[in-house]
Design a protein around this motif. Structure first.
Motif, PDB file in Angstrom:
ATOM      1  N   ASN A 202       0.821  -1.193   0.000  1.00  0.00           N
ATOM      2  CA  ASN A 202       0.000   0.000   0.000  1.00  0.00           C
ATOM      3  C   ASN A 202       0.865   1.256   0.000  1.00  0.00           C
ATOM      4  O   ASN A 202       1.838   1.359   0.745  1.00  0.00           O
ATOM      5  N   GLN A 203       0.515   2.218  -0.847  1.00  0.00           N
ATOM      6  CA  GLN A 203       1.279   3.462  -0.937  1.00  0.00           C
ATOM      7  C   GLN A 203       0.763   4.483   0.071  1.00  0.00           C
ATOM      8  O   GLN A 203      -0.441   4.723   0.161  1.00  0.00           O
ATOM      9  N   VAL A 204       1.668   5.062   0.823  1.00  0.00           N
ATOM     10  CA  VAL A 204       1.323   6.119   1.774  1.00  0.00           C
ATOM     11  C   VAL A 204       2.349   7.241   1.640  1.00  0.00           C
ATOM     12  O   VAL A 204       3.475   7.006   1.195  1.00  0.00           O
ATOM     13  N   PRO A 205       1.985   8.461   2.025  1.00  0.00           N
ATOM     14  CA  PRO A 205       2.920   9.592   1.894  1.00  0.00           C
ATOM     15  C   PRO A 205       4.176   9.407   2.748  1.00  0.00           C
ATOM     16  O   PRO A 205       4.153   8.808   3.820  1.00  0.00           O
ATOM     17  N   SER A 206       5.271   9.907   2.228  1.00  0.00           N
ATOM     18  CA  SER A 206       6.539   9.957   2.958  1.00  0.00           C
ATOM     19  C   SER A 206       7.142  11.325   2.677  1.00  0.00           C
ATOM     20  O   SER A 206       6.778  11.995   1.707  1.00  0.00           O
ATOM     21  N   LEU A 207       8.048  11.771   3.537  1.00  0.00           N
ATOM     22  CA  LEU A 207       8.733  13.050   3.337  1.00  0.00           C
ATOM     23  C   LEU A 207       7.743  14.217   3.382  1.00  0.00           C
ATOM     24  O   LEU A 207       7.432  14.844   2.374  1.00  0.00           O
ATOM     25  N   PHE A 270      11.049   7.813   7.821  1.00  0.00           N
ATOM     26  CA  PHE A 270      11.283   6.543   8.503  1.00  0.00           C
ATOM     27  C   PHE A 270      10.018   6.019   9.186  1.00  0.00           C
ATOM     28  O   PHE A 270       9.821   4.811   9.301  1.00  0.00           O
ATOM     29  N   ALA A 271       9.160   6.920   9.645  1.00  0.00           N
ATOM     30  CA  ALA A 271       7.944   6.503  10.360  1.00  0.00           C
ATOM     31  C   ALA A 271       6.704   6.629   9.487  1.00  0.00           C
ATOM     32  O   ALA A 271       5.586   6.664  10.001  1.00  0.00           O
ATOM     33  N   ALA A 272       6.868   6.662   8.176  1.00  0.00           N
ATOM     34  CA  ALA A 272       5.752   6.954   7.268  1.00  0.00           C
ATOM     35  C   ALA A 272       4.549   6.055   7.493  1.00  0.00           C
ATOM     36  O   ALA A 272       3.411   6.529   7.586  1.00  0.00           O
ATOM     37  N   ARG A 273       4.771   4.770   7.585  1.00  0.00           N
ATOM     38  CA  ARG A 273       3.636   3.849   7.735  1.00  0.00           C
ATOM     39  C   ARG A 273       2.977   4.002   9.104  1.00  0.00           C
ATOM     40  O   ARG A 273       1.750   3.950   9.224  1.00  0.00           O
ATOM     41  N   ARG A 274       3.792   4.140  10.141  1.00  0.00           N
ATOM     42  CA  ARG A 274       3.231   4.282  11.478  1.00  0.00           C
ATOM     43  C   ARG A 274       2.403   5.557  11.582  1.00  0.00           C
ATOM     44  O   ARG A 274       1.307   5.559  12.165  1.00  0.00           O
TER      45      ARG A 274
END
Length: 452
Positions: A202-207, A270-274
């Motif tokens: 699943n794609q989620v936002p990062s940065l 680093f914590a994008a999914r959480r």
């Protein structure tokens, strides 16, 4: 090979067109264009078409680094460079050894775009303009006969016979022997990969930046602190991976809507999914003095009580900011406006107006020390980092042979760039990933063409 358009009365009729190519690249971003150039240089005469849905190719390059284009980062050793990738560090180690930072620097130097290194390790074109990078890529593509078609939104990708059929919204279809998917975070590309037999995440936002309405930061937009530690206020365990997910140490910038800067961006990556699981509602602890222990900070404050007794606490700050890790020698004063807000928060606005150092109680010094070393702030949303948008997720990395970037289950299909489930902590790491995977994909496609 474009669909033709004919006006009949008041109607516009599109006539379908078809073309055959050796290679079709879906996605005209940095990875796709770089792959096309690498393939064409290694296999002169092969026909390559890049399909880009936007009016212009290389959009991400144009906006990277605020329009200056953070091409890569100065730390060229692969074993260190991979630390900048929250996901994909193990898989990218080998590719970075084959085509790493120095290779990128030399490539752009040969194309007339010398790079420079800034204090924090980011590398930009000497021109300070992404336009020079775009021109170099477009010129290199044109020189080797790569065709880039814009305003070509791909509708479907299918496996046919010994190749692939790509159909666009403009009624064009392209048959090809080899197909490269490099459409970044486009959900449609993930769907095509899944339909061709690949497992995806699943794609989620990062940065991204953090939004907060905390009164302590209100009115402080533009203030930067050169070295802070920011941590998620929850337990992730004690492993090295858990530590990087939970905490990051780097510069921090206060903005109109909250906080940003490398410390926040690294933590968001680093914590994008959480953070996605928490719906971007969570608490962070900020240590404004990461190079000093709480007891050391308390001692400095106690010394100030003795030596600055008659001075107002809110206007006289005895602390210096911790030095940044970038080799700067100067000592930076702790931002005075930030100091005042923290003092107001601890003492209360009314008491802070008149409180002098000699008046501070031991408990108040203890609370002020804690505020400097582990102040808690509630985050109530995320913002974007400038105009950049990075995601984690996409095609699972174990589905791809990183020696060639070819699919393990669908021969002739290649991947490059952020469609893969890797991402970097800043734009420079993400662009390096695009150059690296794009180059290897281009080489892999070229080699594959010679055997089919």
């Amino acid at each position: 090979c474009r669909a033709s358009v004919q006006r009949i009365g008041s109607r516009i009729q599109c006539r379908a067109s078809s073309a055959t190519r050796d290679v079709v690249v879906v996605g005209g971003g940095p990875a796709g264009v770089f792959a096309a150039i690498a393939c064409a240089r290694r296999s002169p005469g092969c026909t390559i078409t890049v399909l880009e849905q936007l009016p212009e190719a290389l959009t991400k390059v144009r906006i990277s680094g605020g329009g200056r284009c953070n091409v890569t980062n100065a730390e060229g050793r692969p074993e260190v460079m991979v630390d900048g990738y929250p996901r994909g560090r193990n898989e990218l180690r080998g590719p970075l050894m084959r085509f790493g930072v120095q290779d990128v620097v030399e490539w752009f130097q040969q194309e007339g775009v010398p790079l420079k290194t800034e204090a924090d390790g980011r590398m930009f074109p000497v021109s300070d303009s992404s336009h020079s990078v775009v021109e170099a890529l477009q010129g290199a593509a044109k020189a080797v006969g790569v065709e880039i078609q814009c305003n070509q939104r791909v509708e479907s990708v299918k496996r046919v016979d010994e190749g692939f059929l790509v159909t666009t919204r403009s009624f064009s279809s392209f048959s090809c022997r080899k197909l490269l998917l490099s459409s970044g975070s486009a959900p449609a590309a993930v769907k095509w990969a899944a339909m061709l037999g690949h497992e995806t995440t699943n794609q989620v936002p990062s940065l991204f930046t953090f939004k907060t309405k905390d009164d302590r930061l209100r009115g402080l937009a533009g203030i930067s602190v050169p070295y802070v530690e920011i941590s998620l206020a929850e337990n992730f365990g004690s492993s090295a991976k858990a530590t990087s997910v939970r905490s990051q140490t780097a510069p921090l910038l206060i903005t109109h809507w909250g906080i940003s800067g490398p410390a926040v961006l690294r933590l968001s990556a680093f914590a994008a999914r959480r953070l996605h699981d928490l719906n971007y509602r969570f608490d962070v602890e900020i240590n404004w003095m990461p190079c000093r222990s709480t007891s050391e900070v308390s001692q400095i404050l106690l010394s100030a009580k003795l030596s600055m007794g008659n001075k107002l606490v809110s206007t006289v700050c005895p602390m210096d900011s911790c030095l940044s890790p970038y080799g700067e020698d100067e000592v930076r004063a702790f931002p005075r406006r930030l100091w005042k807000e923290l003092v107001d928060h601890v003492l209360g606005v009314e008491r802070a107006r008149t409180a002098r150092w000699r008046d501070l109680k031991t408990l108040e010094i203890s609370v002020l020390s804690a505020e400097l070393c582990c102040g808690r702030f509630h985050i109530d949303g995320r913002g974007t980092f400038k105009d950049e948008f990075v995601t984690c997720g996409g095609v699972r990395l174990d589905q791809v042979d990183f020696r060639t970037m070819e699919s393990k289950s669908c021969p002739g299909l290649f991947f490059a760039g952020e469609l893969l489930d890797y991402d970097g902590v800043t734009g420079g790491f993400n662009l390096q990933g695009a150059w690296t995977t794009g180059f290897i994909a281009g080489q892999g496609i070229s080699e594959s063409l010679t055997w089919t």
